[in-house]
Design a protein around this motif. Structure first.
Motif, short mmCIF file in Angstrom:
data_model
loop_
_atom_site.label_atom_id
_atom_site.label_comp_id
_atom_site.label_asym_id
_atom_site.label_seq_id
_atom_site.Cartn_x
_atom_site.Cartn_y
_atom_site.Cartn_z
N TRP A 105 34.82 -82.33 32.54
CA TRP A 105 33.80 -83.55 32.37
C TRP A 105 34.25 -84.58 33.59
O TRP A 105 35.43 -84.68 33.80
CB TRP A 105 33.80 -84.38 31.19
CG TRP A 105 33.29 -83.32 30.12
CD1 TRP A 105 33.93 -82.65 29.39
CD2 TRP A 105 31.77 -83.24 29.51
NE1 TRP A 105 33.00 -82.07 28.51
CE2 TRP A 105 31.79 -82.53 28.57
CE3 TRP A 105 30.81 -83.95 29.81
CZ2 TRP A 105 30.59 -82.34 27.81
CZ3 TRP A 105 29.51 -83.77 29.38
CH2 TRP A 105 29.25 -82.90 28.16
N GLY A 106 33.17 -85.16 34.00
CA GLY A 106 33.39 -86.40 35.02
C GLY A 106 33.61 -87.38 34.16
O GLY A 106 33.29 -87.60 32.86
N GLN A 107 33.54 -88.65 34.76
CA GLN A 107 33.90 -90.05 33.91
C GLN A 107 32.63 -90.53 33.52
O GLN A 107 32.57 -91.65 32.78
CB GLN A 107 34.84 -90.99 35.07
CG GLN A 107 34.16 -91.70 35.92
CD GLN A 107 33.54 -90.95 37.02
OE1 GLN A 107 33.95 -89.78 37.22
NE2 GLN A 107 32.77 -91.57 37.98
N GLY A 108 31.53 -90.22 34.19
CA GLY A 108 30.10 -90.78 34.11
C GLY A 108 29.66 -91.89 34.90
O GLY A 108 30.74 -92.58 35.60
N THR A 109 28.38 -92.08 34.84
CA THR A 109 28.20 -93.18 35.95
C THR A 109 26.77 -93.69 34.90
O THR A 109 25.86 -92.97 34.38
CB THR A 109 27.45 -92.45 37.39
OG1 THR A 109 27.06 -93.72 38.04
CG2 THR A 109 26.55 -91.58 36.94
N GLN A 110 26.75 -95.16 34.94
CA GLN A 110 25.50 -95.85 34.30
C GLN A 110 24.43 -95.80 35.19
O GLN A 110 24.34 -96.25 36.21
CB GLN A 110 26.30 -97.04 33.84
CG GLN A 110 25.24 -98.12 33.21
CD GLN A 110 25.08 -97.36 31.78
OE1 GLN A 110 26.09 -97.66 30.97
NE2 GLN A 110 24.10 -97.55 31.26
N VAL A 111 23.34 -95.39 34.26
CA VAL A 111 22.18 -95.74 34.85
C VAL A 111 21.35 -96.61 33.99
O VAL A 111 21.18 -96.60 32.68
CB VAL A 111 21.19 -94.32 34.80
CG1 VAL A 111 19.78 -94.47 35.00
CG2 VAL A 111 21.82 -93.29 35.82
N ALA A 112 20.69 -97.50 34.21
CA ALA A 112 20.07 -98.57 33.60
C ALA A 112 18.66 -98.61 34.17
O ALA A 112 18.75 -99.17 35.41
CB ALA A 112 20.63 -100.00 33.47
N VAL A 113 17.55 -98.47 33.38
CA VAL A 113 16.28 -98.61 33.93
C VAL A 113 15.57 -99.94 33.29
O VAL A 113 15.44 -99.82 31.74
CB VAL A 113 15.48 -97.33 33.62
CG1 VAL A 113 14.01 -97.63 34.04
CG2 VAL A 113 15.99 -96.18 34.05
N SER A 114 15.19 -101.02 33.86
CA SER A 114 14.72 -102.07 33.26
C SER A 114 13.93 -103.16 34.26
O SER A 114 14.34 -103.09 35.44
CB SER A 114 16.08 -102.87 32.71
OG SER A 114 15.32 -104.18 32.16
N SER A 115 13.01 -103.81 33.86
CA SER A 115 12.54 -104.78 34.59
C SER A 115 13.09 -105.98 34.56
O SER A 115 12.45 -107.03 35.25
CB SER A 115 11.06 -104.64 34.45
OG SER A 115 10.69 -105.02 33.04
#
Length: 115
Positions: A105-115
């Motif tokens: 596994w990688g460490q992860g990357t945050q994705v945020a979808v918001s207006s």
């Protein structure tokens, strides 16, 4: 050992696009599956897309037609192109390689979808 490092996450408005990258290093021969997972707050980690060694690709129903998994063999990099993003796509995205029955596994990357 296989080392995975994700990048490309961020904040995007609904309808926008992002491309995630997963750079692999180490002993990458023998990888049978390359996959992207995601985990939203308070929820389990779910499979988003997978790329098998024979080229077979599968997507979660929730992302079909919007996300594309691909790889650059020369760069040892796995990608996830995400289009038409929705607020419900907000999560930490992880890449995962399966080799001889062992998950990396990688460490992860945050994705945020918001207006």
């Amino acid at each position: 050992q296989v080392r995975l490092v994700e990048s490309g996450g961020g904040l995007v408005q609904p309808g926008g696009s992002l491309r995630l990258s997963c750079a692999a290093s180490g002993s990458i021969l023998g990888i049978t599956f390359r996959r992207w997972y995601r985990q939203a707050p308070g929820k389990q980690r779910d499979l988003v897309a997978s790329l098998a060694i024979d080229g077979n690709i599968n997507y979660a129903d929730s992302v079909k037609g919007r996300f594309t998994i691909s790889r650059d063999i020369a760069k040892n990099t796995l990608y996830l192109q995400m289009n038409s993003l929705k607020p419900e796509d907000t999560a930490v995205y992880y890449c995962n390689f399966l080799k001889f029955g062992q998950n990396y596994w990688g460490q992860g990357t945050q994705v945020a979808v918001s207006s």
